[in-house]
Design a protein around this motif. Structure first.
Motif, PDB file in Angstrom:
ATOM      1  N   VAL A 162       0.837  -1.200   0.000  1.00 11.68           N
ATOM      2  CA  VAL A 162       0.000   0.000   0.000  1.00 11.68           C
ATOM      3  C   VAL A 162       0.872   1.251   0.000  1.00 11.68           C
ATOM      4  O   VAL A 162       1.826   1.357   0.759  1.00 11.68           O
ATOM      5  CB  VAL A 162      -0.929   0.011   1.226  1.00 11.68           C
ATOM      6  CG1 VAL A 162      -1.650   1.348   1.351  1.00 11.68           C
ATOM      7  CG2 VAL A 162      -1.935  -1.131   1.125  1.00 11.68           C
ATOM      8  N   GLN A 163       0.525   2.189  -0.857  1.00  9.03           N
ATOM      9  CA  GLN A 163       1.168   3.502  -0.873  1.00  9.03           C
ATOM     10  C   GLN A 163       0.083   4.566  -0.783  1.00  9.03           C
ATOM     11  O   GLN A 163      -0.971   4.431  -1.400  1.00  9.03           O
ATOM     12  CB  GLN A 163       1.998   3.696  -2.139  1.00  9.03           C
ATOM     13  CG  GLN A 163       3.239   2.800  -2.194  1.00  9.03           C
ATOM     14  CD  GLN A 163       4.140   3.131  -3.360  1.00  9.03           C
ATOM     15  OE1 GLN A 163       3.668   3.452  -4.441  1.00  9.03           O
ATOM     16  NE2 GLN A 163       5.446   3.054  -3.138  1.00  9.03           N
ATOM     17  N   LEU A 164       0.376   5.599  -0.010  1.00 11.61           N
ATOM     18  CA  LEU A 164      -0.594   6.652   0.249  1.00 11.61           C
ATOM     19  C   LEU A 164       0.007   7.994  -0.146  1.00 11.61           C
ATOM     20  O   LEU A 164       1.151   8.291   0.229  1.00 11.61           O
ATOM     21  CB  LEU A 164      -0.972   6.678   1.731  1.00 11.61           C
ATOM     22  CG  LEU A 164      -1.484   5.368   2.323  1.00 11.61           C
ATOM     23  CD1 LEU A 164      -1.629   5.483   3.837  1.00 11.61           C
ATOM     24  CD2 LEU A 164      -2.815   4.978   1.691  1.00 11.61           C
ATOM     25  N   ARG A 204      -9.849  20.973   1.749  1.00 10.34           N
ATOM     26  CA  ARG A 204     -10.220  19.577   1.574  1.00 10.34           C
ATOM     27  C   ARG A 204      -8.961  18.790   1.258  1.00 10.34           C
ATOM     28  O   ARG A 204      -8.325  19.008   0.227  1.00 10.34           O
ATOM     29  CB  ARG A 204     -11.218  19.418   0.448  1.00 10.34           C
ATOM     30  CG  ARG A 204     -11.798  18.018   0.332  1.00 10.34           C
ATOM     31  CD  ARG A 204     -12.507  17.837  -0.990  1.00 10.34           C
ATOM     32  NE  ARG A 204     -13.351  16.652  -1.012  1.00 10.34           N
ATOM     33  CZ  ARG A 204     -13.721  16.035  -2.139  1.00 10.34           C
ATOM     34  NH1 ARG A 204     -13.320  16.506  -3.309  1.00 10.34           N
ATOM     35  NH2 ARG A 204     -14.493  14.973  -2.087  1.00 10.34           N
ATOM     36  N   LEU A 205      -8.633  17.871   2.150  1.00  7.04           N
ATOM     37  CA  LEU A 205      -7.485  17.005   1.940  1.00  7.04           C
ATOM     38  C   LEU A 205      -7.929  15.719   1.263  1.00  7.04           C
ATOM     39  O   LEU A 205      -9.026  15.227   1.530  1.00  7.04           O
ATOM     40  CB  LEU A 205      -6.813  16.672   3.269  1.00  7.04           C
ATOM     41  CG  LEU A 205      -6.398  17.860   4.149  1.00  7.04           C
ATOM     42  CD1 LEU A 205      -5.663  17.343   5.388  1.00  7.04           C
ATOM     43  CD2 LEU A 205      -5.561  18.851   3.393  1.00  7.04           C
ATOM     44  N   SER A 206      -7.051  15.196   0.432  1.00  6.28           N
ATOM     45  CA  SER A 206      -7.298  13.919  -0.231  1.00  6.28           C
ATOM     46  C   SER A 206      -6.131  12.982   0.045  1.00  6.28           C
ATOM     47  O   SER A 206      -4.992  13.426   0.176  1.00  6.28           O
ATOM     48  CB  SER A 206      -7.450  14.103  -1.740  1.00  6.28           C
ATOM     49  OG  SER A 206      -8.539  14.947  -2.050  1.00  6.28           O
ATOM     50  N   CYS A 207      -6.427  11.700   0.095  1.00  5.11           N
ATOM     51  CA  CYS A 207      -5.402  10.681   0.247  1.00  5.11           C
ATOM     52  C   CYS A 207      -5.719   9.559  -0.730  1.00  5.11           C
ATOM     53  O   CYS A 207      -6.717   8.847  -0.568  1.00  5.11           O
ATOM     54  CB  CYS A 207      -5.384  10.155   1.671  1.00  5.11           C
ATOM     55  SG  CYS A 207      -4.316   8.718   1.916  1.00  5.11           S
ATOM     56  N   ALA A 258     -14.403   3.537  -4.985  1.00  7.35           N
ATOM     57  CA  ALA A 258     -14.165   3.390  -6.425  1.00  7.35           C
ATOM     58  C   ALA A 258     -12.901   4.128  -6.856  1.00  7.35           C
ATOM     59  O   ALA A 258     -12.262   3.745  -7.843  1.00  7.35           O
ATOM     60  CB  ALA A 258     -15.366   3.925  -7.202  1.00  7.35           C
ATOM     61  N   LYS A 259     -12.548   5.165  -6.106  1.00  3.67           N
ATOM     62  CA  LYS A 259     -11.347   5.949  -6.429  1.00  3.67           C
ATOM     63  C   LYS A 259     -10.200   5.647  -5.471  1.00  3.67           C
ATOM     64  O   LYS A 259      -9.140   6.280  -5.572  1.00  3.67           O
ATOM     65  CB  LYS A 259     -11.675   7.446  -6.382  1.00  3.67           C
ATOM     66  CG  LYS A 259     -12.679   7.891  -7.435  1.00  3.67           C
ATOM     67  CD  LYS A 259     -12.907   9.387  -7.370  1.00  3.67           C
ATOM     68  CE  LYS A 259     -13.879   9.834  -8.456  1.00  3.67           C
ATOM     69  NZ  LYS A 259     -14.122  11.297  -8.411  1.00  3.67           N
ATOM     70  N   ASN A 260     -10.405   4.722  -4.546  1.00  2.00           N
ATOM     71  CA  ASN A 260      -9.371   4.393  -3.552  1.00  2.00           C
ATOM     72  C   ASN A 260      -8.862   5.650  -2.859  1.00  2.00           C
ATOM     73  O   ASN A 260      -7.652   5.837  -2.654  1.00  2.00           O
ATOM     74  CB  ASN A 260      -8.191   3.655  -4.211  1.00  2.00           C
ATOM     75  CG  ASN A 260      -8.539   2.237  -4.582  1.00  2.00           C
ATOM     76  OD1 ASN A 260      -9.568   1.699  -4.160  1.00  2.00           O
ATOM     77  ND2 ASN A 260      -7.703   1.618  -5.376  1.00  2.00           N
ATOM     78  N   THR A 261      -9.781   6.502  -2.471  1.00  3.05           N
ATOM     79  CA  THR A 261      -9.419   7.795  -1.907  1.00  3.05           C
ATOM     80  C   THR A 261     -10.227   8.081  -0.651  1.00  3.05           C
ATOM     81  O   THR A 261     -11.425   7.794  -0.600  1.00  3.05           O
ATOM     82  CB  THR A 261      -9.640   8.915  -2.937  1.00  3.05           C
ATOM     83  OG1 THR A 261      -8.845   8.655  -4.101  1.00  3.05           O
ATOM     84  CG2 THR A 261      -9.246  10.270  -2.383  1.00  3.05           C
TER      85      THR A 261
END
Length: 113
Positions: free
Chosen positions: A2-4, A19-22, A74-77
């Motif tokens: 896993v990479q973030l 708004r933060l996204s990961c 669906a976006k792995n986010t």
């Protein structure tokens, strides 16, 4: 593995929003809990928000309704919507994959007038 990768940090005035996204890669996203932590200079890393595979959430006491964690499998986010930001929210914010204990590189959030 896993990479973030976090994004969305920046500088904002008190009362503003970010708004933060990961974005996660390497599989193992939808079935596992994800967390947002933060670390301010000279302080310990603390939990900001968490979301499990079913969408159940919990927050640090200091959030008090200002932040919202969400996920798009669906976006792995995973996202962290932060409103009514205060200077004391200034920190590096980290995404955490709980199952594998993997961390992102962090994104700086600075709240200042």
């Amino acid at each position: 593995q896993v990479q973030l990768v976090e994004s969305g940090g920046g500088s904002v005035q008190p009362g503003g929003s970010l708004r933060l996204s990961c974005a996660a890669s390497g599989g193992m996203f939808s079935r596992y809990a994800m967390d947002w932590y933060r670390q301010a200079p000279g302080k310990q890393r603390e939990l900001v928000a968490a979301i499990d595979s079913g969408g159940n959430t919990n927050y640090g006491d200091f959030v008090k309704g200002r932040f919202t964690i969400s996920r798009d499998n669906a976006k792995n986010t995973v996202y962290l919507q932060m409103n009514s930001l205060k200077p004391e929210d200034t920190a590096v914010y980290y995404c955490h994959h709980r199952r594998t204990d993997r961390w992102g590189q962090g994104t700086q959030v600075t709240v200042s007038s």
